[in-house]
Design a protein around this motif. Structure first.
Motif, short mmCIF file in Angstrom:
data_model
loop_
_atom_site.label_atom_id
_atom_site.label_comp_id
_atom_site.label_asym_id
_atom_site.label_seq_id
_atom_site.Cartn_x
_atom_site.Cartn_y
_atom_site.Cartn_z
N TRP A 51 -3.56 3.51 5.74
CA TRP A 51 -3.28 2.66 6.90
C TRP A 51 -1.85 2.18 6.82
N TRP A 52 -1.12 2.32 7.93
CA TRP A 52 0.26 1.89 8.00
C TRP A 52 0.45 0.86 9.10
N CYS A 53 1.45 0.02 8.95
CA CYS A 53 1.76 -0.92 10.01
C CYS A 53 2.51 -0.21 11.13
N ASN A 54 2.64 -0.88 12.24
CA ASN A 54 3.29 -0.33 13.42
C ASN A 54 4.71 0.16 13.09
N GLU A 58 0.46 6.10 10.86
CA GLU A 58 -0.78 5.96 11.62
C GLU A 58 -1.64 4.82 11.07
N GLN A 59 -2.41 4.20 11.96
CA GLN A 59 -3.34 3.14 11.56
C GLN A 59 -4.70 3.78 11.27
N ARG A 80 -4.91 0.77 1.96
CA ARG A 80 -3.48 0.48 1.82
C ARG A 80 -3.25 -0.40 0.61
N ASN A 150 5.76 -5.79 13.78
CA ASN A 150 4.78 -5.26 12.83
C ASN A 150 4.07 -6.36 12.04
N ASP A 170 -5.72 -4.49 13.22
CA ASP A 170 -5.96 -3.25 12.48
C ASP A 170 -5.60 -2.04 13.33
N GLY A 173 -1.73 -1.95 14.20
CA GLY A 173 -0.81 -1.96 13.06
C GLY A 173 0.02 -3.21 12.93
N SER A 213 -5.23 -5.25 8.17
CA SER A 213 -4.04 -5.94 8.66
C SER A 213 -3.74 -7.23 7.90
#
Length: 229
Positions: A51-54, A58-59, A80, A150, A170, A173, A213
């Protein structure tokens, strides 16, 4: 609960339930494909999608289900790793001209990558919290993502939001700096108050720790220190 290997090559999940019947656990990848099932609550995921932040990736969210003969629960997991890392020379005064502020003392590291946090305070969008709807939340979170934010700092006076807010963060992101509901006061350190604060804080952590998140916990906003005379 889950743990990520240091090189992100696998994740190990452990589910805990209190149920008289046998419970079957299933995990589905972000595309909806069944990844694994388990009867003992332990699942290992090879090469998990992170999971990545904005703005950083990609979330990716995995869906889990827990099903017995009488009931079924489900939810999402975002794999993450988040760390606060110190910046070298952060406390040194700038020596070049034109002079500017010192380097930030710390930076968010997400999945081994240092992230420049860009965001805003988040406060209740309505004074009557019962009137806040999913569409209200989504409009605000989506606009923040479109503005290339973000992170939100959920300050101590905003309390805890409805669960859909965290689900939307979530999804879009938006990382969350969550403060406990303490703000602008000098709180007593009596045993009774500290026990109440411990129960409240523990309940909040247990409620929100499932969301990818939520990356940072903080005591509160503008807490005043009492000094002996």
């Amino acid at each position: 609960f889950y743990t990520l290997s240091e090189d992100f090559s696998y994740a190990e999940l452990r589910f805990e339930t209190v149920c008289a019947q046998e419970v079957v656990f299933s995990l589905y990848d972000p595309c909806g494909k069944l990844t694994a099932t388990s009867n003992d609550g332990k699942i290992r995921v090879e090469n998990p999608l992170l999971w990545w932040c904005n703005g950083q990736g990609e979330q990716n969210l995995y869906m889990w289900t827990a099903e017995s003969s009488r009931d079924k629960k489900s939810g999402f997991i975002g794999f993450r790793r988040v760390r606060l890392v110190m910046n070298e020379g952060a406390w040194d005064s700038p020596h070049l001209f034109p002079k500017s502020r010192s380097d930030a003392p710390m930076t968010i590291e997400l999945n081994g990558r240092r992230i420049f946090a860009k965001g805003s305070n988040f406060v209740n969008p309505d004074i009557f919290t019962g009137c806040i709807t999913e569409s209200t939340y989504e409009q605000l979170v989506a606009l923040a993502a479109q503005a290339n934010m973000n992170i939100f700092r959920c300050w101590g006076g905003s309390g805890i939001q409805k669960k859909v807010f965290y689900e939307l963060c979530d999804k879009y992101g938006i990382m969350l700096w969550v403060e406990f509901p303490l703000a602008c006061n000098n709180y007593p350190d009596s045993p009774h108050y500290l026990s109440v604060l411990e129960r409240e804080g523990s309940a909040i952590i247990k409620k929100l720790r499932r969301y990818a998140s939520v990356i940072l916990w903080c005591g509160g906003n503008e807490l005043f220190n009492s000094c002996p005379v």
